[in-house]
Enzyme design. Structure first.
Site, short mmCIF file in Angstrom:
data_model
loop_
_atom_site.label_atom_id
_atom_site.label_comp_id
_atom_site.label_asym_id
_atom_site.label_seq_id
_atom_site.Cartn_x
_atom_site.Cartn_y
_atom_site.Cartn_z
N PHE A 259 -0.80 -0.86 -0.45
CA PHE A 259 -2.03 -1.57 -0.83
C PHE A 259 -2.49 -2.38 0.39
O PHE A 259 -2.65 -3.59 0.33
CB PHE A 259 -1.83 -2.49 -2.04
CG PHE A 259 -1.26 -1.82 -3.26
CD1 PHE A 259 -2.07 -1.14 -4.15
CD2 PHE A 259 0.11 -1.85 -3.51
CE1 PHE A 259 -1.54 -0.52 -5.29
CE2 PHE A 259 0.65 -1.24 -4.64
CZ PHE A 259 -0.18 -0.58 -5.53
N ASP A 280 -3.44 2.96 1.20
CA ASP A 280 -4.43 2.42 0.28
C ASP A 280 -5.22 3.58 -0.31
O ASP A 280 -5.32 4.64 0.30
CB ASP A 280 -5.38 1.46 1.01
CG ASP A 280 -6.05 0.47 0.07
OD1 ASP A 280 -5.60 -0.69 0.00
OD2 ASP A 280 -7.03 0.86 -0.62
N SER A 281 -5.80 3.36 -1.50
CA SER A 281 -6.57 4.44 -2.11
C SER A 281 -8.03 4.40 -1.67
O SER A 281 -8.80 5.30 -1.99
CB SER A 281 -6.50 4.34 -3.64
OG SER A 281 -6.97 3.07 -4.04
N ASN A 306 -2.80 7.33 -3.74
CA ASN A 306 -2.45 6.46 -4.85
C ASN A 306 -1.03 5.94 -4.59
O ASN A 306 -0.10 6.73 -4.43
CB ASN A 306 -2.51 7.27 -6.15
CG ASN A 306 -2.13 6.41 -7.34
OD1 ASN A 306 -1.23 5.57 -7.28
ND2 ASN A 306 -2.83 6.61 -8.44
N ALA A 307 -0.90 4.62 -4.55
CA ALA A 307 0.38 4.03 -4.14
C ALA A 307 1.52 4.43 -5.07
O ALA A 307 2.65 4.67 -4.62
CB ALA A 307 0.24 2.51 -4.10
N ASP A 327 1.33 -5.31 -2.10
CA ASP A 327 0.29 -6.31 -2.40
C ASP A 327 -0.79 -5.67 -3.27
O ASP A 327 -1.92 -5.46 -2.84
CB ASP A 327 -0.31 -6.85 -1.08
CG ASP A 327 -1.32 -7.96 -1.32
OD1 ASP A 327 -1.33 -8.53 -2.42
OD2 ASP A 327 -2.11 -8.26 -0.38
N CYS A 367 -1.39 -11.14 -7.42
CA CYS A 367 -2.53 -12.05 -7.44
C CYS A 367 -3.06 -12.19 -8.87
O CYS A 367 -4.17 -12.67 -9.07
CB CYS A 367 -3.62 -11.59 -6.48
SG CYS A 367 -4.20 -9.93 -6.80
N1 SAH Z 1 -2.81 -6.33 1.34
C1 SAH Z 1 -4.24 -6.41 1.49
C2 SAH Z 1 -4.95 -6.72 0.19
C3 SAH Z 1 -4.73 -5.72 -0.91
S1 SAH Z 1 -5.93 -5.79 -2.17
C4 SAH Z 1 -4.58 -7.47 2.52
O1 SAH Z 1 -3.74 -8.29 2.83
O2 SAH Z 1 -5.71 -7.45 3.01
C5 SAH Z 1 -5.50 -4.44 -3.13
C6 SAH Z 1 -5.78 -3.09 -2.50
O3 SAH Z 1 -5.22 -2.12 -3.36
C7 SAH Z 1 -7.24 -2.70 -2.34
O4 SAH Z 1 -7.49 -2.40 -1.00
C8 SAH Z 1 -7.42 -1.43 -3.21
O5 SAH Z 1 -8.23 -0.46 -2.58
C9 SAH Z 1 -6.01 -0.94 -3.28
N2 SAH Z 1 -5.64 -0.14 -4.47
C10 SAH Z 1 -5.95 -0.36 -5.76
N3 SAH Z 1 -5.33 0.53 -6.56
C11 SAH Z 1 -4.61 1.35 -5.74
C12 SAH Z 1 -3.71 2.45 -5.96
N4 SAH Z 1 -3.46 2.90 -7.18
N5 SAH Z 1 -3.13 3.01 -4.88
C13 SAH Z 1 -3.39 2.56 -3.64
N6 SAH Z 1 -4.20 1.52 -3.38
C14 SAH Z 1 -4.80 0.93 -4.41
#
Ligand code: SAH
Length: 424
Positions: A259, A280-281, A306-307, A327, A367
Protein backbone atom coordinates in the site's frame (compact mmCIF):
# COMPACT_ATOMS: atom_id res chain seq x y z
CA UNK A 1 -25.03 33.46 7.98
CA UNK A 2 -22.74 32.22 10.69
CA UNK A 3 -22.02 35.59 12.25
CA UNK A 4 -25.70 36.54 12.71
CA UNK A 5 -24.70 40.20 12.47
CA UNK A 6 -28.22 41.44 12.04
CA UNK A 7 -29.99 39.59 14.76
CA UNK A 8 -29.67 37.84 18.08
CA UNK A 9 -27.60 34.66 18.13
CA UNK A 10 -30.01 31.71 18.00
CA UNK A 11 -30.09 29.14 20.78
CA UNK A 12 -29.93 25.37 20.54
CA UNK A 13 -31.17 23.31 23.47
CA UNK A 14 -29.52 19.96 23.99
CA UNK A 15 -30.24 16.95 26.17
CA UNK A 16 -28.52 16.05 29.42
CA UNK A 17 -26.58 13.35 27.55
CA UNK A 18 -25.32 15.88 24.99
CA UNK A 19 -24.40 18.33 27.74
CA UNK A 20 -22.54 15.65 29.67
CA UNK A 21 -20.56 14.86 26.56
CA UNK A 22 -19.50 18.50 26.30
CA UNK A 23 -18.70 18.63 30.00
CA UNK A 24 -16.47 15.57 29.53
CA UNK A 25 -14.41 17.54 27.05
CA UNK A 26 -15.90 16.67 23.67
CA UNK A 27 -16.95 19.29 21.12
CA UNK A 28 -19.63 17.41 19.20
CA UNK A 29 -23.32 17.00 19.91
CA UNK A 30 -25.24 14.53 17.78
CA UNK A 31 -28.61 15.37 16.31
CA UNK A 32 -30.27 12.81 18.56
CA UNK A 33 -29.23 15.00 21.53
CA UNK A 34 -30.65 18.22 20.09
CA UNK A 35 -33.90 19.02 21.90
CA UNK A 36 -34.76 22.28 20.18
CA UNK A 37 -33.16 24.24 17.35
CA UNK A 38 -35.88 26.44 15.96
CA UNK A 39 -34.96 28.95 13.25
CA UNK A 40 -31.30 28.00 13.31
CA UNK A 41 -30.07 28.38 9.76
CA UNK A 42 -27.50 26.11 8.06
CA UNK A 43 -24.02 26.81 9.43
CA UNK A 44 -25.22 29.40 11.95
CA UNK A 45 -23.36 30.38 15.07
CA UNK A 46 -25.57 29.32 17.99
CA UNK A 47 -25.59 29.49 21.75
CA UNK A 48 -25.82 26.02 23.29
CA UNK A 49 -27.81 25.42 26.44
CA UNK A 50 -28.92 22.35 28.29
CA UNK A 51 -32.67 21.92 28.05
CA UNK A 52 -34.48 22.48 31.33
CA UNK A 53 -31.40 23.59 33.21
CA UNK A 54 -31.64 26.97 34.89
CA UNK A 55 -28.88 26.97 37.45
CA UNK A 56 -25.32 27.98 36.49
CA UNK A 57 -23.56 25.41 34.32
CA UNK A 58 -20.97 23.25 36.01
CA UNK A 59 -17.45 24.51 35.65
CA UNK A 60 -15.78 22.69 32.80
CA UNK A 61 -12.42 21.00 32.68
CA UNK A 62 -9.55 23.47 32.73
CA UNK A 63 -7.13 24.19 29.94
CA UNK A 64 -9.39 23.51 26.96
CA UNK A 65 -8.42 25.77 24.06
CA UNK A 66 -11.99 26.52 23.07
CA UNK A 67 -12.65 27.67 26.59
CA UNK A 68 -9.68 29.95 27.11
CA UNK A 69 -11.45 33.28 27.33
CA UNK A 70 -8.18 34.96 28.25
CA UNK A 71 -6.45 34.23 24.96
CA UNK A 72 -9.54 34.43 22.71
CA UNK A 73 -10.31 38.12 22.86
CA UNK A 74 -13.44 37.67 20.84
CA UNK A 75 -15.34 35.65 23.31
CA UNK A 76 -16.85 37.26 26.35
CA UNK A 77 -14.92 36.80 29.57
CA UNK A 78 -17.59 35.03 31.53
CA UNK A 79 -20.22 32.52 30.61
CA UNK A 80 -23.77 33.44 31.53
CA UNK A 81 -25.56 30.88 33.70
CA UNK A 82 -26.88 27.82 31.86
CA UNK A 83 -24.85 28.41 28.72
CA UNK A 84 -22.54 25.60 27.63
CA UNK A 85 -20.90 27.71 24.96
CA UNK A 86 -21.11 28.66 21.29
CA UNK A 87 -21.24 26.25 18.40
CA UNK A 88 -21.42 26.06 14.65
CA UNK A 89 -24.66 24.38 13.67
CA UNK A 90 -25.35 22.00 10.81
CA UNK A 91 -28.88 21.33 9.61
CA UNK A 92 -27.73 18.24 7.69
CA UNK A 93 -24.99 16.34 9.49
CA UNK A 94 -25.56 13.78 12.23
CA UNK A 95 -23.06 15.94 14.11
CA UNK A 96 -25.46 18.84 14.58
CA UNK A 97 -23.21 20.89 16.84
CA UNK A 98 -19.50 21.55 16.80
CA UNK A 99 -18.46 23.73 19.70
CA UNK A 100 -16.25 26.66 18.92
CA UNK A 101 -16.08 28.35 22.33
CA UNK A 102 -17.28 27.80 25.87
CA UNK A 103 -18.59 31.38 25.89
CA UNK A 104 -20.82 33.57 23.77
CA UNK A 105 -18.83 34.73 20.73
CA UNK A 106 -18.81 38.43 19.83
CA UNK A 107 -16.96 38.43 16.52
CA UNK A 108 -16.79 34.96 14.94
CA UNK A 109 -14.67 35.98 11.97
CA UNK A 110 -12.09 37.55 14.23
CA UNK A 111 -12.08 34.43 16.42
CA UNK A 112 -11.49 32.32 13.31
CA UNK A 113 -8.52 34.48 12.32
CA UNK A 114 -7.00 34.11 15.77
CA UNK A 115 -7.43 30.34 15.68
CA UNK A 116 -5.75 30.17 12.26
CA UNK A 117 -2.80 32.21 13.58
CA UNK A 118 -2.58 29.97 16.65
CA UNK A 119 -2.58 26.85 14.45
CA UNK A 120 0.25 28.26 12.34
CA UNK A 121 2.24 29.19 15.46
CA UNK A 122 1.80 25.63 16.80
CA UNK A 123 3.37 24.20 13.62
CA UNK A 124 6.20 26.73 13.74
CA UNK A 125 6.98 25.45 17.20
CA UNK A 126 6.55 21.69 16.76
CA UNK A 127 7.00 20.73 13.10
CA UNK A 128 10.51 20.08 11.82
CA UNK A 129 12.38 18.82 8.76
CA UNK A 130 9.70 19.63 6.22
CA UNK A 131 7.96 22.31 4.23
CA UNK A 132 4.82 20.16 3.94
CA UNK A 133 2.49 19.79 6.88
CA UNK A 134 -1.12 20.09 7.99
CA UNK A 135 -1.63 23.74 8.93
CA UNK A 136 -5.18 23.33 10.29
CA UNK A 137 -6.58 20.03 11.56
CA UNK A 138 -10.27 20.74 12.14
CA UNK A 139 -11.26 19.88 15.73
CA UNK A 140 -7.57 19.34 16.57
CA UNK A 141 -7.14 23.10 16.17
CA UNK A 142 -10.61 24.12 17.35
CA UNK A 143 -11.49 25.07 13.79
CA UNK A 144 -14.14 22.38 13.27
CA UNK A 145 -14.80 21.59 9.62
CA UNK A 146 -11.60 23.09 8.20
CA UNK A 147 -8.54 21.22 6.92
CA UNK A 148 -5.57 23.09 5.47
CA UNK A 149 -2.37 21.47 4.19
CA UNK A 150 0.80 23.19 3.09
CA UNK A 151 2.95 21.75 0.31
CA UNK A 152 5.88 24.13 0.12
CA UNK A 153 4.42 27.25 -1.55
CA UNK A 154 0.93 25.83 -2.25
CA UNK A 155 -1.88 25.61 0.29
CA UNK A 156 -4.64 23.09 -0.16
CA UNK A 157 -7.80 23.36 1.90
CA UNK A 158 -11.03 21.47 2.34
CA UNK A 159 -14.23 22.52 4.09
CA UNK A 160 -16.29 19.81 5.74
CA UNK A 161 -19.22 21.74 7.18
CA UNK A 162 -21.94 24.24 6.29
CA UNK A 163 -20.43 26.84 8.61
CA UNK A 164 -16.94 26.74 7.09
CA UNK A 165 -18.41 26.95 3.59
CA UNK A 166 -20.11 30.30 4.16
CA UNK A 167 -18.74 33.31 2.30
CA UNK A 168 -17.83 35.14 5.52
CA UNK A 169 -15.93 32.23 7.02
CA UNK A 170 -14.13 31.38 3.79
CA UNK A 171 -12.97 34.91 3.27
CA UNK A 172 -11.84 35.17 6.92
CA UNK A 173 -9.67 32.05 6.93
CA UNK A 174 -8.42 32.49 3.36
CA UNK A 175 -7.29 36.06 3.91
CA UNK A 176 -5.59 35.08 7.16
CA UNK A 177 -3.77 32.17 5.53
CA UNK A 178 -2.73 34.38 2.64
CA UNK A 179 -1.40 37.17 4.82
CA UNK A 180 0.50 34.97 7.31
CA UNK A 181 1.86 32.24 5.00
CA UNK A 182 1.93 34.15 1.69
CA UNK A 183 1.51 31.07 -0.55
CA UNK A 184 1.98 31.21 -4.34
CA UNK A 185 -1.43 29.56 -4.72
CA UNK A 186 -4.37 28.28 -2.71
CA UNK A 187 -6.28 25.25 -3.97
CA UNK A 188 -9.65 24.00 -2.79
CA UNK A 189 -9.94 20.23 -2.58
CA UNK A 190 -13.52 19.01 -2.80
CA UNK A 191 -14.82 15.73 -1.50
CA UNK A 192 -18.21 15.36 -3.24
CA UNK A 193 -19.43 12.86 -0.62
CA UNK A 194 -18.80 15.30 2.23
CA UNK A 195 -20.59 18.10 0.39
CA UNK A 196 -23.58 15.87 -0.28
CA UNK A 197 -23.81 14.86 3.37
CA UNK A 198 -23.71 18.50 4.45
CA UNK A 199 -26.24 19.42 1.74
CA UNK A 200 -23.79 21.89 0.22
CA UNK A 201 -23.98 22.77 -3.48
CA UNK A 202 -21.77 20.65 -5.73
CA UNK A 203 -18.50 22.17 -6.83
CA UNK A 204 -15.21 21.17 -8.40
CA UNK A 205 -11.74 21.19 -6.89
CA UNK A 206 -9.68 24.09 -8.20
CA UNK A 207 -7.45 27.08 -7.72
CA UNK A 208 -8.84 29.78 -5.45
CA UNK A 209 -5.90 32.15 -5.74
CA UNK A 210 -2.68 32.23 -7.74
CA UNK A 211 -1.97 30.18 -10.84
CA UNK A 212 0.57 27.64 -9.63
CA UNK A 213 -0.79 24.12 -9.14
CA UNK A 214 2.46 22.10 -9.17
CA UNK A 215 5.35 22.26 -6.80
CA UNK A 216 8.00 20.19 -5.10
CA UNK A 217 8.15 19.73 -1.35
CA UNK A 218 10.50 17.91 0.99
CA UNK A 219 10.26 15.94 4.15
CA UNK A 220 13.13 14.38 6.11
CA UNK A 221 15.45 15.41 3.27
CA UNK A 222 13.48 13.55 0.59
CA UNK A 223 11.93 15.33 -2.37
CA UNK A 224 8.33 14.82 -3.54
CA UNK A 225 6.25 16.09 -6.44
CA UNK A 226 2.93 17.74 -5.70
CA UNK A 227 0.26 18.42 -8.28
CA UNK A 228 -2.77 19.98 -6.67
CA UNK A 229 -5.13 19.40 -9.54
CA UNK A 230 -4.28 16.07 -11.09
CA UNK A 231 -2.83 14.16 -8.12
CA UNK A 232 -4.94 11.69 -6.19
CA UNK A 233 -7.26 13.65 -3.99
CA UNK A 234 -5.29 13.64 -0.77
CA UNK A 235 -1.91 14.97 -1.79
CA UNK A 236 0.57 13.20 0.46
CA UNK A 237 0.00 11.33 3.69
CA UNK A 238 1.52 14.01 5.86
CA UNK A 239 0.35 12.24 9.01
CA UNK A 240 3.00 9.54 8.40
CA UNK A 241 5.95 11.94 8.15
CA UNK A 242 7.44 11.19 11.56
CA UNK A 243 6.76 7.47 11.12
CA UNK A 244 8.75 7.50 7.85
CA UNK A 245 11.73 8.92 9.71
CA UNK A 246 11.33 6.38 12.51
CA UNK A 247 10.96 3.48 10.05
CA UNK A 248 14.06 4.58 8.12
CA UNK A 249 16.25 4.04 11.20
CA UNK A 250 15.82 0.25 10.94
CA UNK A 251 16.06 -0.05 7.15
CA UNK A 252 18.24 -2.83 5.75
CA UNK A 253 18.22 -5.66 3.25
CA UNK A 254 15.28 -6.22 0.93
CA UNK A 255 12.12 -4.22 1.66
CA UNK A 256 8.50 -4.49 0.54
CA UNK A 257 6.27 -1.40 0.95
CA UNK A 258 2.68 -2.64 0.71
CA UNK A 259 0.00 0.00 0.00
CA UNK A 260 2.83 2.33 -1.00
CA UNK A 261 0.73 5.11 -2.65
CA UNK A 262 3.27 7.68 -3.95
CA UNK A 263 6.17 5.94 -2.24
CA UNK A 264 6.31 7.62 1.19
CA UNK A 265 7.85 4.69 3.07
CA UNK A 266 9.71 3.21 0.08
CA UNK A 267 11.58 6.46 -0.60
CA UNK A 268 12.65 6.64 3.03
CA UNK A 269 13.83 3.01 3.09
CA UNK A 270 15.72 3.00 -0.20
CA UNK A 271 18.53 5.09 1.24
CA UNK A 272 19.64 2.14 3.41
CA UNK A 273 18.12 -0.93 1.75
CA UNK A 274 19.63 -3.08 -0.98
CA UNK A 275 16.34 -3.33 -2.83
CA UNK A 276 12.90 -1.82 -2.33
CA UNK A 277 9.62 -2.86 -3.94
CA UNK A 278 6.42 -0.81 -3.61
CA UNK A 279 2.96 -2.30 -4.16
CA UNK A 280 -0.29 -0.43 -4.75
CA UNK A 281 -3.49 -0.97 -6.73
CA UNK A 282 -3.53 2.60 -8.04
CA UNK A 283 -1.62 3.20 -11.24
CA UNK A 284 -1.75 7.03 -10.98
CA UNK A 285 -0.27 6.80 -7.47
CA UNK A 286 2.54 4.56 -8.74
CA UNK A 287 3.27 6.95 -11.60
CA UNK A 288 3.86 9.74 -9.08
CA UNK A 289 5.88 7.29 -6.95
CA UNK A 290 8.17 6.64 -9.94
CA UNK A 291 8.59 10.40 -10.52
CA UNK A 292 9.46 10.80 -6.85
CA UNK A 293 12.08 8.05 -7.07
CA UNK A 294 13.63 9.74 -10.12
CA UNK A 295 13.60 13.10 -8.36
CA UNK A 296 15.70 11.55 -5.60
CA UNK A 297 17.96 9.62 -7.98
CA UNK A 298 16.80 6.25 -6.62
CA UNK A 299 15.63 3.00 -8.15
CA UNK A 300 12.57 1.34 -6.71
CA UNK A 301 10.49 -1.45 -8.22
CA UNK A 302 6.78 -0.56 -8.38
CA UNK A 303 4.11 -3.25 -8.76
CA UNK A 304 0.48 -2.53 -9.54
CA UNK A 305 -1.48 -5.24 -7.74
CA UNK A 306 -4.12 -6.06 -5.21
CA UNK A 307 -2.09 -6.30 -2.00
CA UNK A 308 -4.07 -9.25 -0.63
CA UNK A 309 -3.53 -11.31 -3.81
CA UNK A 310 0.12 -10.36 -4.06
CA UNK A 311 0.90 -11.21 -0.43
CA UNK A 312 -0.87 -14.55 -0.77
CA UNK A 313 1.01 -15.40 -3.98
CA UNK A 314 4.38 -14.23 -2.64
CA UNK A 315 4.04 -16.01 0.68
CA UNK A 316 2.86 -19.22 -1.04
CA UNK A 317 5.88 -18.95 -3.35
CA UNK A 318 8.18 -18.64 -0.33
CA UNK A 319 9.43 -15.12 -1.11
CA UNK A 320 11.35 -13.56 1.79
CA UNK A 321 12.05 -9.99 2.86
CA UNK A 322 14.02 -8.26 5.60
CA UNK A 323 11.58 -5.40 5.94
CA UNK A 324 7.83 -5.12 5.25
CA UNK A 325 5.56 -2.09 5.56
CA UNK A 326 1.76 -2.49 5.73
CA UNK A 327 -0.12 0.81 5.45
CA UNK A 328 -3.60 -0.07 4.16
CA UNK A 329 -6.51 2.33 3.71
CA UNK A 330 -9.04 2.59 6.55
CA UNK A 331 -10.78 -0.81 6.63
CA UNK A 332 -13.26 0.23 9.34
CA UNK A 333 -15.18 3.31 8.25
CA UNK A 334 -17.69 2.68 11.02
CA UNK A 335 -17.84 0.57 14.18
CA UNK A 336 -19.99 -1.94 12.32
CA UNK A 337 -17.08 -2.73 9.99
CA UNK A 338 -14.77 -3.62 12.87
CA UNK A 339 -14.90 -7.45 12.71
CA UNK A 340 -14.31 -7.49 8.93
CA UNK A 341 -11.58 -4.89 9.28
CA UNK A 342 -9.80 -6.91 11.96
CA UNK A 343 -9.88 -9.99 9.73
CA UNK A 344 -8.28 -7.93 6.96
CA UNK A 345 -5.52 -6.63 9.25
CA UNK A 346 -4.95 -10.14 10.58
CA UNK A 347 -4.50 -11.61 7.13
CA UNK A 348 -2.04 -8.92 6.05
CA UNK A 349 0.02 -9.14 9.23
CA UNK A 350 0.09 -12.94 9.19
CA UNK A 351 1.33 -13.06 5.60
CA UNK A 352 3.91 -10.37 6.28
CA UNK A 353 5.29 -12.10 9.39
CA UNK A 354 5.58 -15.39 7.50
CA UNK A 355 7.54 -13.64 4.76
CA UNK A 356 10.02 -11.91 7.06
CA UNK A 357 13.49 -13.35 7.39
CA UNK A 358 14.64 -13.90 10.98
CA UNK A 359 15.42 -10.55 12.58
CA UNK A 360 13.20 -8.77 10.04
CA UNK A 361 11.29 -5.56 10.62
CA UNK A 362 7.53 -5.13 10.29
CA UNK A 363 5.95 -1.68 10.14
CA UNK A 364 2.21 -2.11 10.48
CA UNK A 365 -0.25 0.76 10.39
CA UNK A 366 -3.95 1.40 10.75
CA UNK A 367 -5.63 4.71 10.00
CA UNK A 368 -9.09 3.48 11.06
CA UNK A 369 -10.28 5.43 14.08
CA UNK A 370 -12.49 2.47 15.05
CA UNK A 371 -9.50 0.13 15.28
CA UNK A 372 -7.75 1.29 18.42
CA UNK A 373 -4.12 0.78 19.38
CA UNK A 374 -5.07 -2.23 21.52
CA UNK A 375 -6.98 -3.86 18.65
CA UNK A 376 -4.00 -3.54 16.32
CA UNK A 377 -1.63 -5.05 18.89
CA UNK A 378 -4.07 -7.92 19.45
CA UNK A 379 -4.19 -8.63 15.73
CA UNK A 380 -0.40 -8.55 15.59
CA UNK A 381 -0.14 -10.81 18.61
CA UNK A 382 -2.49 -13.34 17.09
CA UNK A 383 -0.56 -13.19 13.77
CA UNK A 384 2.69 -13.73 15.72
CA UNK A 385 1.28 -16.88 17.35
CA UNK A 386 -0.04 -18.29 14.09
CA UNK A 387 3.27 -17.68 12.31
CA UNK A 388 5.35 -18.95 15.26
CA UNK A 389 7.34 -15.73 15.44
CA UNK A 390 8.54 -13.86 18.49
CA UNK A 391 7.62 -10.25 17.91
CA UNK A 392 9.24 -7.43 19.86
CA UNK A 393 7.73 -3.98 19.71
CA UNK A 394 10.36 -1.40 18.85
CA UNK A 395 8.04 1.58 18.61
CA UNK A 396 4.37 2.15 19.16
CA UNK A 397 3.55 5.35 17.32
CA UNK A 398 0.71 7.63 16.22
CA UNK A 399 0.21 10.51 13.82
CA UNK A 400 2.65 13.38 13.23
CA UNK A 401 2.43 16.45 15.46
CA UNK A 402 0.83 18.60 12.78
CA UNK A 403 -2.27 16.39 13.20
CA UNK A 404 -2.74 17.16 16.89
CA UNK A 405 -4.88 14.78 18.89
CA UNK A 406 -6.74 16.51 21.69
CA UNK A 407 -7.57 14.80 24.96
CA UNK A 408 -11.33 14.58 25.33
CA UNK A 409 -11.85 14.37 21.54
CA UNK A 410 -10.88 10.76 20.78
CA UNK A 411 -11.73 11.11 17.07
CA UNK A 412 -8.70 13.43 16.66
CA UNK A 413 -6.41 10.39 17.26
CA UNK A 414 -6.74 7.87 14.47
CA UNK A 415 -3.37 6.73 13.12
CA UNK A 416 -1.50 3.79 14.63
CA UNK A 417 1.96 2.71 13.49
CA UNK A 418 3.76 -0.18 15.17
CA UNK A 419 7.38 -0.94 14.33
CA UNK A 420 8.32 -4.44 15.38
CA UNK A 421 11.19 -6.90 15.16
CA UNK A 422 10.34 -10.50 14.34
CA UNK A 423 12.52 -13.47 15.20
CA UNK A 424 12.03 -17.25 15.01
N1 SAH B 1 1.79 4.25 2.60
C1 SAH B 1 1.27 5.36 1.85
C2 SAH B 1 -0.20 5.63 2.11
C3 SAH B 1 -1.12 4.48 1.81
S1 SAH B 1 -2.78 4.95 1.61
C4 SAH B 1 2.07 6.60 2.15
O1 SAH B 1 2.78 6.62 3.15
O2 SAH B 1 2.00 7.56 1.37
C5 SAH B 1 -3.50 3.48 1.09
C6 SAH B 1 -3.13 3.04 -0.31
O3 SAH B 1 -3.68 1.75 -0.49
C7 SAH B 1 -3.68 3.89 -1.45
O4 SAH B 1 -2.61 4.32 -2.25
C8 SAH B 1 -4.58 2.93 -2.26
O5 SAH B 1 -4.44 3.11 -3.65
C9 SAH B 1 -4.03 1.60 -1.86
N2 SAH B 1 -4.94 0.45 -1.90
C10 SAH B 1 -6.22 0.38 -1.49
N3 SAH B 1 -6.70 -0.88 -1.60
C11 SAH B 1 -5.67 -1.63 -2.11
C12 SAH B 1 -5.51 -3.02 -2.40
N4 SAH B 1 -6.49 -3.89 -2.23
N5 SAH B 1 -4.31 -3.43 -2.87
C13 SAH B 1 -3.30 -2.56 -3.06
N6 SAH B 1 -3.39 -1.24 -2.77
C14 SAH B 1 -4.56 -0.79 -2.30
Amino acid sequence: MPTQKHGATPTVLISRRGADRLRAGHVWVYRSDVVEAQCVSPGALAIVKEAGRREPALSLAKGRPHQTGSSDRNVRATRPPGILGSALYSTASEIAIRMISSKPVGDLEQLLRERVRAAIAYRERFVQNTNAYRVVFSEGDFLPGLIVDRYNDILSFQVLTQAMDSEEMRSAFLSELQSVLNPAAIVERVDPRVRRLEQLPEKESGLISGTKARTEFQMNGIRFEFDALTGQKTGAFLDQRENYAAAAQYARGEALDVFCYQGGFALHLVRSCEKVTGVDSSRPALEVAEQNAALNGREIEWIEANAFDLLRDYSDAGNKYDYIVLDPPAFAKSRRDLPTALRGYKELNLRALKMLRPGGILVTCSCSYHVNAGDLLEVLSSAAQDSHRIVRILENRGQAKDHPSVLGIPETAYLKCVIANASQ
